[in-house]
Structure formats: C-alpha cells, structure tokens
Design a protein around this motif. Sequence first.
Motif, PDB file in Angstrom:
ATOM      1  N   TYR A   5       1.013  -1.194  -0.033  1.00  0.00           N
ATOM      2  CA  TYR A   5       0.100   0.095  -0.085  1.00  0.00           C
ATOM      3  C   TYR A   5       0.881   1.317   0.135  1.00  0.00           C
ATOM      4  O   TYR A   5       1.830   1.300   0.976  1.00  0.00           O
ATOM      5  N   PHE A   6       0.669   2.436  -0.894  1.00  0.00           N
ATOM      6  CA  PHE A   6       1.320   3.459  -0.907  1.00  0.00           C
ATOM      7  C   PHE A   6       0.181   4.514  -0.942  1.00  0.00           C
ATOM      8  O   PHE A   6      -0.464   4.870  -1.534  1.00  0.00           O
ATOM      9  N   THR A  18      -4.320   9.931  -1.095  1.00  0.00           N
ATOM     10  CA  THR A  18      -4.427   8.976  -2.380  1.00  0.00           C
ATOM     11  C   THR A  18      -3.365   7.677  -2.207  1.00  0.00           C
ATOM     12  O   THR A  18      -2.325   7.653  -1.495  1.00  0.00           O
ATOM     13  N   VAL A  19      -4.308   6.623  -2.410  1.00  0.00           N
ATOM     14  CA  VAL A  19      -3.821   5.308  -2.125  1.00  0.00           C
ATOM     15  C   VAL A  19      -3.569   4.528  -3.570  1.00  0.00           C
ATOM     16  O   VAL A  19      -4.463   4.395  -4.513  1.00  0.00           O
ATOM     17  N   ASP A  20      -2.305   3.987  -3.569  1.00  0.00           N
ATOM     18  CA  ASP A  20      -2.205   2.844  -4.800  1.00  0.00           C
ATOM     19  C   ASP A  20      -1.629   1.789  -4.168  1.00  0.00           C
ATOM     20  O   ASP A  20      -0.944   1.730  -3.299  1.00  0.00           O
ATOM     21  N   VAL A  21      -2.373   0.674  -4.759  1.00  0.00           N
ATOM     22  CA  VAL A  21      -2.241  -0.718  -3.875  1.00  0.00           C
ATOM     23  C   VAL A  21      -1.721  -1.741  -5.169  1.00  0.00           C
ATOM     24  O   VAL A  21      -2.204  -1.768  -6.044  1.00  0.00           O
ATOM     25  N   PHE A  22      -0.618  -2.313  -4.864  1.00  0.00           N
ATOM     26  CA  PHE A  22       0.163  -3.072  -5.554  1.00  0.00           C
ATOM     27  C   PHE A  22      -0.054  -4.476  -5.277  1.00  0.00           C
ATOM     28  O   PHE A  22       0.603  -4.846  -4.146  1.00  0.00           O
ATOM     29  N   LEU A  23      -0.570  -5.318  -6.057  1.00  0.00           N
ATOM     30  CA  LEU A  23      -1.045  -6.750  -5.838  1.00  0.00           C
ATOM     31  C   LEU A  23      -0.085  -7.742  -6.774  1.00  0.00           C
ATOM     32  O   LEU A  23      -0.020  -7.471  -7.922  1.00  0.00           O
ATOM     33  N   SER A  88       0.794  -8.672 -12.127  1.00  0.00           N
ATOM     34  CA  SER A  88       0.624  -7.777 -10.932  1.00  0.00           C
ATOM     35  C   SER A  88      -0.369  -6.786 -11.303  1.00  0.00           C
ATOM     36  O   SER A  88      -0.849  -6.596 -12.372  1.00  0.00           O
ATOM     37  N   ILE A  89      -1.006  -6.093 -10.331  1.00  0.00           N
ATOM     38  CA  ILE A  89      -2.172  -5.045 -10.312  1.00  0.00           C
ATOM     39  C   ILE A  89      -1.870  -3.850  -9.669  1.00  0.00           C
ATOM     40  O   ILE A  89      -1.345  -4.121  -8.635  1.00  0.00           O
TER      41      ILE A  89
END
Length: 569
Positions: A5-6, A18-23, A88-89
């Motif tokens: 989570y960023f 502002t949230v960017d989530v890398f899966l 990845s997403i």
Amino acid sequence: MQINYFAQLKQPHTHLVTVDVFLSDFEEKQNYLDIFLPVWSPGSYLVREYSRHIAVMKGYDQDRNALMVEKTNKSQWRVHWEWGNVQSIQLSYEVYCHELTVRTSHVDSEHAFLHGPTLWIGVLNQSVSSIHLHLDCPEHWKTISTALTLKYKENNQWCFSAKDYDELLDSPLELGNHFCETFKVKDKTHEVAIYGKSFLPINTLIADIETLVKTELALMSDPPYSHYVFIVHFVPALFGGLEHAQSTVLQFDGRTLLNRKEYVRWLGLVAHEYFHTWNVKRIRPRALGPFDYQQENYTDMLWLAEGLTSFMDDLFVLRSGLCSIEEYLEIQKDNLQRYYATYGRNVQSLAESSYDAWIKFYRPEENTANITVSYYLKGGLLFSALHCVLLTYGHRIDDFILRLWQRYCDNPEQGMDSEEVLAIIEDLTDANMRQKITNWIYGTDDIDFLSFYQIMAIAAQWEEAKELDLGCKIEAVNGRLMLKTVQRNAWAWNSGLNAGDELLAINGIRIYPEEAEKWMSFLAPQTEYLFLMARLGKVLELKLLTPDKEKRLTQLVSSNQEKTRALLS
C-alpha cells in the motif's frame, strides 16, 4: 499474494489521501480479483459505509494498461483482465478524510489520523504472505506513531509492515508533529502520542497513564504485545475511545482536565481502553474474530466485552491510588442513577442489548431510553454485583478475569461462548448462582445492586429531590424550547406530552430557551398548571397537575473505608 500500500498525503489541506495498492504473486491463474473496503470497525458496532468516501476505483496491470473495475456491491469491486496476461495489479483511489472520531480518518494541514478500515482495501479468496504500508508525508511532518513495525524511513517516506490484513486494519496511525513520550513497564515500550492541547501538565498525564499500566499489569502479568501506543486527541467537545490489540485511540476535551471530576473521568477512559488489550482483543465472544468486515458480526455477549471492562476501568483507577474511595463511590452512584432513569431496563435484556447494538445502541433517538438498556451501564453494574457475590465464596472479580485469560491462552484462535463464561462463574460459586447470573443476563427483572454492595460496607443514602422530575428532557433548539425525550410511564408521558413538542409558556408566563436547564425548578408539586405547547404547527393548551417530588439516590457511603478498600483491592 504480496500487497504493498502506498499512501500519499502531500496536500493534507485537501483532506485527501491518495492510495495505490500493488498486488502480486496471485495464488492461482485467474482473470479477475475481488476487493473490498470494510463497512465497520471492530469495537464499534455499526455499519458505517466507509466506501462512500471513495469517488472512483481504478485498476492497471504491470504495464499501466487500464483494467475494468466493476463495482459489485456498496463496498466491493471486481477487477477483470484477460486470462494469463496479468502478473501484477495496481489499484488507485482517493479517500476523503475529514471526520475526527476514533473510528474515522481525519487529515488536515496540521496532522493526519489514519483509521485502517476507512482506507485499506482487502482482497477476497487470496492468501496474503506479505503486507507493507508506505507513507509519503509532507516535508515538515516529522513523526508517525503506530503499533505497526517500522521497516525503514527515508526523508519523509516511511515503510511499515503488518503480519496480516487484520493487523493492518487494527493499527491506526497518527502523523504530524505531535508530542511523543515513552516509558517502559515490564521491559515493554509504551508510547504516548498527543495531538492537541490540555491545561494539565504533560508530565502528570504521562505519569498517571504509566501508573494505570502498572496497575493493570499487576493483575494481568506479562503484556501480550511487543510495544503499545496511546494515541491521544485533545480536542474540544470530543469524548471516546477505541481499542486495538497493541494500541488505543483516546479523545477528550483537554481544556477540562483541571476539573477533578473530568480528570477522573479521563483516567477511567484510559483504564477502560487499555484493559481491552485483554478483554475483547483477546478474551472475546466467538463472533468477534476472525472478523467479517463486510457485514454485521452479531453477538449477544457485549455485556462481557464492554460490561466487564466498564466495571474494571474505575476500579483500576481506584486501585492505582489516582482517585479516592469517595470519588469511586460517586461514580458508582452516578451509574445507578442513570440505570434507574432508564425505563428500557424493564424491556430489554443485556443479551438483547448486545445483539441489537448494530441497530439501536449507536443510533439513539427519542424513544431509545424507553426500549433499550446500555450493555456498558448495566453490564458494568452486573459485574460489580458479581464481584460482591464472589467475595462471599472466597473469590473476587480478579479470579474470574484470570480464568477467562487462561481460557484464552489455552485456545487463542477461538472466542468464547456464554456457556463457557457461565461455567467459570459456576466453578467459582455454585449452580444456583450460575442460574441467577443467567437470569441477570437474559432477563429484565431488576437486580438489587444495593443489597450486594452492603457486603463491601457500602450503603445508599436517599433524599427528596430538590426539584420536580417530570420525566422529560428539554433542550433549546434554534431559539425554541423543545421536548427531546419523554420517559415512558413518567409524568410527562402520562400527561400526554410528546417528544418534539415546543414549550411556549406556563400559566401565561413565557418560558425562554435559555431556561432549558432550570424551568422545572419554577414549579411546585401537586399543583395544576396551564401549559401552552406547540405541536406540528398547532398551539395546544394542557391543564396538568404536577407530581410529588421523588426520593433520589444522592450518595453511596462506606461505613468502613478500610474494609471497602480491602474488598475492592
């Protein structure tokens, strides 16, 4: 699966995170992924629809190609892609954070309070092996307080890790330039992070929190955490707390702390939320963990979760030496007065109060006190009576709590059911007492608390009330004197007064909004008055005969303070 989570807070005055989530590292090949945002917060039993603060959810693959994100219900989304093309997403969204409570997030130019369930999406049907939270803060913010594990800090970018999604949600963060101080008890670091101001010296606040920690650990022995954080918000008109496994959030009006009664109330709040470290976060009803974050988690055992904690909080303050016997008994007297003034105690059992918390406790309205009883209030009084009962069997409430704790330690993965709790009570007393306690929990018959208090040399004093009690609450609203609530079977109810009525005059004499707190003192008992009321646009005249003054519980007194203190220690 690994999740990073960023969260970016570079413009805190906008209240936006502002949230960017890398899966990455999906469990198996598939062409969609289901994600969600919680609808509620453990410890606060109301569906709060946190997803309403998210405008748009966007998805991308590893090459920044846009993915279709379909909203499947109020708090859940499905991310679609072509079979086999995605390794990845990235999910991107903004959250508006401008509500300062213990169960919501708040971001402004001075600080940020990040409450996990409002911010961090979860993933369905995937096993998560790694969770990291990265925070990008304004350059002038130098401090972050949280129970999460710090992995690294570079300039104003911080990285924390969580062992799982539950820990991430259960670890609030305070960011900014707030005051921080630490102390150690039993080799564990305890941090106090304070946002806001108070008139009480900081060193007194810290010392008293440390004293309460030592007092509770004297009963519970080793702390069940690596380190612990008290996040404190001193903001006018706020009051509340929310428990977490390795931290708590406390909100209070710091201006009032030089008032002795308010300070003792503050200490009770600290003791209450800290004791939840054991009772609720570990000792817990079976329904409260593992959690389903997308719907209500029903239990009829909040009388244990909150009732036991409500009895122990003020008791810990007394045991710590931070309040006197007289102050402690004043608190218990106030609790009894509130209980006697709640008609709903005749209608709703403790078990029903617990189960209906989702629809009643957090949604009070004009008739709430007539049909409900607080599991905090009656639950706390129940355990005060149980402590007295246990004394007659050679035990005390401490023995009951330690038995609960041992049960948790024997099987930490599973919460308790009421039969297990009642079995412990029976083991400490007998079958007849178990049945009596069962009736207290599942029935509505009044409990004679005062007779139990006599065991501890505590007696009640009753006096005629100084003014009439008409069984209604009136408040000034927009320059009008409005009936807010009417107590069932009280004088106002039986006289035909309604919640929502406006009081205009009595015997032709105007009653003004600023007299909301004292107008009853104008009236004599057993006297007929002409009330001029407004209801739904109509003006009504009601001839009403006032009641006699009632006897009121005015004081709880110890006839032998040495004995009382010994039995409460």
